[in-house]
Design an enzyme around this catalytic site. Structure first.
Site, short mmCIF file in Angstrom:
data_model
loop_
_atom_site.label_atom_id
_atom_site.label_comp_id
_atom_site.label_asym_id
_atom_site.label_seq_id
_atom_site.Cartn_x
_atom_site.Cartn_y
_atom_site.Cartn_z
CD GLN A 31 48.58 32.81 39.59
OE1 GLN A 31 49.71 33.00 39.15
NE2 GLN A 31 47.64 33.72 39.46
CG ASP A 107 44.63 39.10 37.98
OD1 ASP A 107 45.71 39.67 38.26
OD2 ASP A 107 44.50 37.85 38.04
CG ASP A 138 43.91 36.89 27.96
OD1 ASP A 138 44.54 37.96 27.97
OD2 ASP A 138 44.33 35.87 27.37
CG ASP A 156 51.40 44.79 38.86
OD1 ASP A 156 52.55 44.31 38.87
OD2 ASP A 156 50.72 44.92 39.89
#
Length: 329
Positions: A31, A107, A138, A156
């Site tokens: 990302q 994360d 993961d 989250d």
């Protein structure tokens, strides 16, 4: 000329805010990440063009995500699992609880975690806490592999975006696995996207109904997040129904006894208020029939492309395809 970040929340509804400066940017394997200075919100974290948290009000989101589950636990949780939470704010709030002996945070994007460590100093203490076990992987894989169980599991995550890694983590199969990883009296909580009059139907409502198929007691709650331009939804699921109701007085008592420092937003009254849903919302939840599964998930449109692709000079009267934040498919 000034620049504005422009997001189309839905057809006919546009949201824009002034960008003062891009402080830093990086592209990870997964990302695009930007830290920016904005006029209304101060410093903000933006991932794939979507506002994640802001200096102004991130504490509201993170206190509401973390503390209702932590405080509902009967004796104070000792072992906590966080799925996602790469910026570190969720871990920061968890580690304020004196009872916590170990917090496992998983994360998938190590580049984002490193970026947030470098640019979000308010979470430095959490990342340095010896009780934090930070794993880059993961979270589903790590939770499946875990041999010790947890008292609280906190998800989250990003919204279940098309092409993203998270959509499966809002499904019944995943929640069944989570339940098997909880100690007796354990609690799961997840963020569940927009909770406003229109957006609650996309993720919050089916997530609530899906968790009801797995846990004996589940509740949705919400709070207004100014920078998100909406109410934001959460779902808490209790393996023991006796932990599902805590009085105003008991919440305040547990905050005083268990939490280091003073919470900015949450106390007994606001805790209780978050669970007070409108008649319209309650009726909508009662009518919900969807059960999310791997083959039938809730999915949002794909990510945007980062600050450079969705800012406009001065006049925010037009937007491009790259600036659209059409949330619901």
């Amino acid at each position: 000329m000034s620049k504005w970040i422009v997001e189309d929340l839905e057809e006919g509804l546009r949201y824009s805010y002034k960008l003062n400066k891009v402080l830093s940017s990086t592209q990870s394997k997964f990302q695009q990440v930007d830290v920016c200075e904005t006029e209304p919100f101060g410093r903000v974290l933006i991932i794939d063009g979507l506002l994640q948290s802001t200096q102004l009000d991130e504490h509201i989101y993170h206190e509401c995500l973390v503390h209702p589950a932590m405080l509902a636990h009967a004796t104070g949780p000792k072992r906590v699992f966080i799925g996602g939470g790469g910026e570190g704010s969720t871990a920061r709030e968890v580690l304020r609880h004196e009872s916590v002996e170990k917090c496992v945070m998983v994360d998938i994007d190590g580049d984002v975690v490193d970026f947030c460590k470098a640019h979000l100093p308010e979470n430095a203490e959490a990342f340095a806490d010896p009780r934090l076990d930070l794993v880059i992987d993961d979270c589903k894989v790590q939770l499946e592999k875990a041999t010790e169980k947890f008292d609280v599991i906190i998800m989250d995550l990003d919204d279940p975006l098309e092409g993203g890694p998270c959509y499966w983590l809002y499904c019944k199969e995943f929640y069944e696995m989570c339940k098997s990883k909880l100690n007796p009296g354990g609690i799961l909580v997840t963020q569940a996207s927009g909770a406003g009059i229109k957006q609650h139907k996309a993720v919050l409502s089916p997530v609530l109904n899906t968790l009801k198929q797995v846990f004996p007691a589940c509740k949705a709650y919400k709070e207004a997040i100014y920078s998100f331009a909406d109410q934001w939804g959460f779902v808490i699921a209790h393996s023991d129904p006796n932990t599902a109701s805590v009085s105003v007085e008991e919440v305040d008592k547990r905050i005083a006894a268990r939490i280091k420092g003073e919470l900015k937003f949450l106390d007994g009254e606001s805790y209780t208020g978050a669970f007070c849903l409108s008649k319209e919302l309650r009726k909508s939840f009662q009518a919900e029939t969807r059960v999310l599964s791997k083959d039938s998930p809730a999915v949002f449109l794909q990510h945007m492309e980062g600050v450079s692709k969705y800012t406009k000079e001065s006049d925010a009267s037009e937007s491009t395809d790259a600036s659209k934040r059409q949330r619901v498919v």
